[in-house]
Write an enzyme that holds these catalytic residues in place. Sequence first.
Site, PDB file in Angstrom:
ATOM      1  N   GLY A  23       0.812  -1.211   0.000  1.00  0.00           N
ATOM      2  CA  GLY A  23       0.000   0.000   0.000  1.00  0.00           C
ATOM      3  C   GLY A  23       0.845   1.261   0.000  1.00  0.00           C
ATOM      4  CG  PHE A  24       4.274   1.540  -1.239  1.00  0.00           C
ATOM      5  CD1 PHE A  24       5.303   0.911  -0.557  1.00  0.00           C
ATOM      6  CD2 PHE A  24       3.942   1.079  -2.508  1.00  0.00           C
ATOM      7  CE1 PHE A  24       5.990  -0.154  -1.119  1.00  0.00           C
ATOM      8  CE2 PHE A  24       4.618   0.008  -3.074  1.00  0.00           C
ATOM      9  CZ  PHE A  24       5.649  -0.602  -2.388  1.00  0.00           C
ATOM     10  N   GLY A  52       2.349  -6.880   3.789  1.00  0.00           N
ATOM     11  CA  GLY A  52       3.155  -7.620   2.823  1.00  0.00           C
ATOM     12  C   GLY A  52       4.601  -7.733   3.264  1.00  0.00           C
ATOM     13  CB  THR A  53       6.464  -5.710   5.508  1.00  0.00           C
ATOM     14  OG1 THR A  53       5.416  -5.504   6.461  1.00  0.00           O
ATOM     15  CG2 THR A  53       6.385  -4.639   4.463  1.00  0.00           C
ATOM     16  CD  GLU A  57       6.773   4.942   7.157  1.00  0.00           C
ATOM     17  OE1 GLU A  57       6.791   4.228   8.184  1.00  0.00           O
ATOM     18  OE2 GLU A  57       5.898   5.777   6.935  1.00  0.00           O
TER      19      GLU A  57
END
Lengths: 322, 751
Positions: B241-242, B469-470, B711
Amino acid sequence: MQSFSYSKAQTLDQATAAGGRFIGGGTTLVDLMKQGVETPKMLVDITGLPLSSVETQPDGGLMIGAMVRNSDLAHHEAVKAQYAVLSQALLSGASPQLRNMATTGGNLLQRTRCPYFRDPSYSNCNKRNPGSGCAAIGGHNRMMAILGTSEDCIATHPSDMAVAMTVLEATIHVEGPKGKRTFEIADFYKLPGTAPNVENALEPGELITHVTLPAPRKGSKQVYLKLRDRASYEFALASAAVVAETSGGHIRYVRVALGGVGTRPWRAHEAEAALMGKPATAAHFRAAAEAALKDAKPQSENGFKVELAKRCIVRALTTATA
Amino acid sequence: MESTTASAAGSPHSIIGRPVARIDGPLKTTGIAQYAADFHLPGTVHAVPVQATVGNGAIRSLDVSAARSMPGVLDVIHHGNIERIYRAVPNDPSATVSETRPPFEDNRIYYWGQYVALIVAETLEQATAAATAVIVEYSAETPSVSGELEPFAGKWQTVSTRGNVDDAFAAAAVKVDQTYVTPVETHNPIELHATVASWAGDTVTFYESTQGVVNHRNAMAQILGVPRENVTVVTKFLGSGFGGKLFPWSHCALAAVASRRLQRPVKLVVTRTMMFSNVGHRPLTEQRFRIGAGAAGKLVALRQDALNHTSMVDNFDEGCGEATPYLYSVPNLTVTSALVQRNVGSPMAMRGPGAVPGLFAMESAMDELAVALKMDPVELRLKNDAAIDESNGQKFSSRHLRECLETGSAKFGWSKRTPGVGSMRRDGKVLGWGMAAASWGAYRFGCSTTVELGADGKARARCATQDVGTGLYTIFAQVLSEKTGLPFERIEVLLGDTTMPEGPLSGGSWSTATVLPAVAGAADNAIASLLQIAATTPGSSLSGADAKTLRLTEGRIHRSSDAPARGVPFESVLASARLNGVSGDSTSGSAFEDPKAKGLSMHSFGAQFVEVEWDPEIARLRVSRVVTVIDAGRIINPRAGANQIKGAVVMGVGMALLEETVYDPRNGQPINGNLADYLVATSPDSPEIDVTFLDYPDYALNSYGARGIGEIGLAGVAPAIASAVYHATGVRVRKLPIRIEDLLQSEIREA
């Protein structure tokens, strides 16, 4: 949703008699159909036609079937050995997945990446709606052409393969209602002029069946150099295809074609004329590059392409004569 | 390639800190993992929005008659007929939305691509076809989408200030005064935004691509005018999604409204084109930096005045001053910011919001200062390292920026750098070496988790958070494995469903730090309950023992004086007690309320070292090598962690050299709105990346000492590349992305 019929042609006659749009790999046409740019009523699948061979000709040239996939052509032994510029150009284009699908004939007919052409919400595109105007002029134009443009169209021809075929002086063989016809590649592509919707010499119902390449010039070297923002999967900002032969430090034969800068695959005759018989030196390469771009007409955002194309030519010539 | 020092906190055999493969990997590589759009409910119909083709104006007329009569069309919704849709309550932190204006609120058009109608049809193809048949007439004006934010005549806000920056700057021996611009960037996760909304009676279930199931439920309840308990949100897997999927967008509400009208499940998948106009972007920023230093390089003045664009209806503050006030020691500092309205969709937090564009500007300015001082840029940073957070006088909980810089220098070979522009060559190329410091905040919010130990011999955790997703599924599994001694095969982690205990948004790099205390606490409670049962269940060999003397090791309950092998499998104890399982709950709070964290400034730090290779004759530039050193607390899973940092570095290459959303000035359309024309870095653009985690635990943030890494890996990459580009070419690019156009200005013409 545009309804259309689909049939798969078994023979060339069936294909050309059907009166529909031909579909090969579909990498251009299906995209444009999804965008609503192309709205064919009838699709004739030509992937079953016996046009998938690459054969060396008695005169030493090469005959390439229109259905030969870009990947197969790029990795074909004869192409790698004798037409390196073509193999390099093919491999610099698109992605492996696209190259596995895209065909030789389809690549020659691939349409521009101009975003205004590809978006039917712009009614003003002379390619889509003749006489409607050009949204690209005055719009985002960084990728647009600087050579061969007109008041009516500044769209860039996107193909790398066609640039290599231009430098190799390919002949395009077509078949259709007028029987068999052939075109030198230089005559095949049309400048946009006042009718940018007419992009090539094909007439309705005509199908590209083959491309032939003349025998490779003995002793010549071939180079394709493509410059772009990222390292892969991007259309050229500027590219140069060169075939050159030198002896005694002088240029005895040279062909130069450019991609990413022209409204069609761009043969740089002026550069060739400036080089013939001259010493293969940086100064002469630069002079040739200046000659090739002397008529360039940049837009507001793509003035850099003029210098970039020159540097591309110089590097390609340097490599081809080293 | 990545190296991590052994964690000081865990035992050498602990699963915590071990580079384990993600437990959800096989589900993803085999296609079993279900993303939002993969939910095919019986009777599902498809919704396709119609987008405005003007960037500023109003709908004059909307003719849906042709579309309505097309095959398969079930409904056409627009501002004239939408009903029971409300605004979300402003400033309710539990129910944040991306756009305050709900879809179809009126006939106004604020940006190109805004949804003006919604087609619902039996098939996607029918809905897509009908969407092109809606005839909309607009009264349109030229939109304001200019890429220049100055001159700005509005009011500036002071973000942080100390000393007297303007006087100090005026008196400084060496000065830099420059303006830096970062363009609009589009998040572009590969998984498109998608909503499947399904009403049954008065309840609705969303299968959603969201970074926050709980917030999504709360916001949707307000927007749809139903109680929270009537809304369920499910997000099993995310294709990232960022930041773009933090909060609901208009399409989510539209899918739900359509489903309520038709009482059928409605699937709405945002197209890639819509991704560029309707679901957020990192806004354009324009930042003036003034840095003054003494002749020996000590900073005396630092001033940042940052503008970012926002939409016409939302005040999105990028927060470019995020890292400025505390990164360096400087007695006189002022940070101000202001917003400029544009006819664009609402911007949205994108990986490292504020800090990433802010650090591009500040670290570029620091490099310019180093050049002006004729000082090594690493030395300049070391010289101005801050001992405390000078913005508020607080101690740092754990700050190792100096070690990041020194370790990075050593690993990169920085001492071999010659400072002259174009002075380094290799294999017919000019080399450029650049570096930058990086920082990002460290946060922990509230989280509730349930852990269950089942009679089937498995441990399960449940939490209404989601794995973006990480690797969050794996973090849960690691803690359960640590606590129970069970292998991953006997652990299940269930996330992404609002029927479970409430967990955090996936944002701000805080997921790991936030969930750790809750899952550990819940596991401890479940185990305590289990041991109590073992001690009191008649017939067990452990019966009658003091529960305090019992332990759970490798899945076996045993006396602390005995080896685990002499104990009993916990599922046998449960069977003896005729229990299906035991569970434990735990709720952990936010760091803001934690006395341990009180009065501490908590941040992660990093250093980026970059090599570029430049072929000046053809202006071809490639990033060849990046060394990244990260101080982000204890790393729970160095494998997934390094993966995140590498991905962020590649994203940084895109930010520095490629990414920019371009608006047509005439109608405000994002004209390169597809993945062929909007360039992101490809594999061949990806450099060799060396990731080092310093791995100092930060126990002020949680008992594991973990901060977050989502980040920080992107922070500092772009300025390090820009500085390397300057070193190679002599061209200082202050407006991203760095393009061939810029490089052609170099006076160096050959290598």
